[in-house]
Enzyme design. Structure first.
Site, PDB file in Angstrom:
ATOM      1  CG  ASP A 173      48.715   9.343   4.114  1.00 10.30           C
ATOM      2  OD1 ASP A 173      49.060   9.382   5.358  1.00 10.30           O
ATOM      3  OD2 ASP A 173      48.196  10.059   3.431  1.00 10.30           O
ATOM      4  CG  ASP A 196      50.381  12.728   4.690  1.00 10.99           C
ATOM      5  OD1 ASP A 196      50.583  11.975   5.880  1.00 10.99           O
ATOM      6  OD2 ASP A 196      49.562  13.415   4.546  1.00 10.99           O
ATOM      7  CB  SER A 227      45.938   8.906   7.518  1.00 12.47           C
ATOM      8  OG  SER A 227      47.374   9.146   7.972  1.00 12.47           O
TER       9      SER A 227
END
Length: 450
Positions: free
Chosen positions: A239, A241, A98
């Site tokens: 990432d 999200d 991430s």
């Protein structure tokens, strides 16, 4: 090498190669396939320089464990969840750390139905299996299957755009990371004129960390929105999200406001549906959901908990303070780009700027989330329960104590050695009073971080 310490509550994350390397990824793939009895697996990765090698090891281990592997290559985490849900695979793994620095890497793992595999749902069992398993010799020249997904993923999202021909200038900060994949999707919506920031892959994150929850990382986006007179600004994390929002004035929009806007939009399509929101969000979230004809329910913090409860209750949507937004229509997984599209839809439907939509929602005064290092969380919680026993107490996740005109929550982080405080009140004066009181109590156990 895969260090036991790299297994976290929600995922795997560690230093490469000291805590995680190719052979460790292979061992994990084998243990995962065997534990889950996986016949099919999907593997995706982010842009980190170590991700391709870790993917090769993971694919080899999954294959040795009996799984046919689909390698989807460079993808965002929401893309991986979409492919996993569509393909109905037994397990799926996203190789990413991430927003963490480039010296780290890790894995987010889910089983069939995009259900996360975390510490409490099998990840620690996989860790223990690795320590005792006999890893077979690596297969020679295993070639994973490939699946085309870009067009279907893009259509799933862009088909939700209902902008009625209205044009919008959208500044998008992808932070040299996987938000670039989502930027490509937004570029397929004809009404949007995109203004990209940092849209080349660079795992060193040369401009700023890819973490919209840290408001210092949004300064470049705020400046770009003001400079270009954009209608809205979007910021993806590493990432992709999570997503942060900036209005047309360059002001940051909080997650509880975005949750409210999106929930009300979805409730126009499915009145009386259930919406989940984490217990740290403002009271106005549930008030607006119920006013729109929906049902609201507080839930425990954390994506594994929220996804599980969404499935059990068939919730249409869930919003979280950490800028995660989850959709039943996206296999109960995160979709930041759908969130952006739905916010733009509301701007088009109402004819209002984002700041106007925000102003309608915001009603209370908030502290924001404050972090503390605490040596004895249990004694702190006990003291707070005793001192504030006259309030309405919930111990769903840490403690939340509610009074008629204010409330606070204190909970231990699932990912860091921290205690987090959130407080909301009807007035600034009441917020200041109770915040000072609580900080005095917590500071007697610890020191304030940020």
């Amino acid at each position: 090498m895969i260090s036991p310490q790299s297994f976290k509550s929600y995922d795997i994350r560690g230093l490469v190669p000291d805590e995680l390397d190719r052979e460790g990824a292979r061992a994990l793939g084998f243990a995962l396939a065997r534990k889950e009895g996986a016949k099919t697996a999907i593997v995706g990765r982010d842009m980190r320089s170590t991700s391709k090698e870790l993917a090769a090891g993971l694919i080899s281990g999954l294959s040795s464990g009996g799984a046919e592997v689909v390698d989807v290559g460079l993808v965002s985490t929401p893309e991986l969840y979409f492919i996993a849900g569509k393909e109905k695979c037994d397990v799926a793994v996203m190789i990413t750390a991430s927003h963490n620095p480039s010296i780290y890497n890790g894995m987010k793992i889910c089983r069939k139905g995009t259900m996360p595999i975390g510490g409490a749902s099998g990840l620690y069992e996989i860790r223990d299996r690795i320590a005792s398993q006999n890893l077979p010799a690596e297969k020679d020249n295993y070639t994973p299957r490939l699946v085309e997904h870009e067009s279907e993923y893009a259509y799933k999202l862009t088909s939700r755009a209902k902008l009625s021909g209205k044009k919008y200038r959208v500044a998008v900060d992808v932070a040299n990371a996987m938000g670039i994949r989502e930027l490509m999707v937004l570029g397929k919506i004809p009404e949007l004129s995109l203004i990209p920031l940092f849209d080349t892959y660079d795992p060193s994150f040369p401009n700023h960390p890819a973490n919209p929850l840290d408001h210092s990382t949004l300064v470049a986006l705020q400046d770009k929105v003001r400079e270009t007179e954009a209608n809205i600004g979007l910021a993806y994390d590493g990432d992709a999200d999570r997503i942060g929002f900036v209005d047309e004035r360059g002001e940051i929009v909080t997650a509880d406001v975005i949750t409210t806007i999106v929930a009300c939009a979805l409730l126009r399509e499915e009145r009386s549906a259930l919406v989940l929101h984490d217990l740290r969000l403002s009271r106005f979230v549930s008030e607006y959901i119920e006013k729109a004809g929906g049902r609201s329910k507080e839930c425990v913090v954390g994506h594994a908990n929220i996804k599980s409860e969404m499935r059990e209750s068939d919730a249409i949507f869930a919003g979280e303070l950490s800028c995660h937004y989850y959709y039943r229509d996206m296999y109960f997984a995160e979709s930041p780009t759908l969130t952006a599209i739905l916010v733009l839809n509301e701007m088009a439907r109402s004819g209002k700027a984002l700041s106007e939509l925000c102003k309608a929602a915001q009603k209370y005064c908030q502290s924001g989330e404050l972090n503390f290092q605490v040596q004895d969380t249990g004694s702190l919680i006990s003291l707070l329960l005793q001192k504030y026993s006259s309030g309405k107490i919930s111990q769903m996740d840490g403690i939340k104590i509610v009074y008629p005109s204010w409330w606070f929550s204190v909970r231990a982080s699932n990912t860091e050695p921290l205690v987090r405080l959130n407080l909301e009140a009807d007035t600034k004066e009441e917020l200041t009073l109770h915040l000072a009181e609580l900080q005095t109590i917590i500071n007697s156990h610890t020191h304030y971080l940020k």
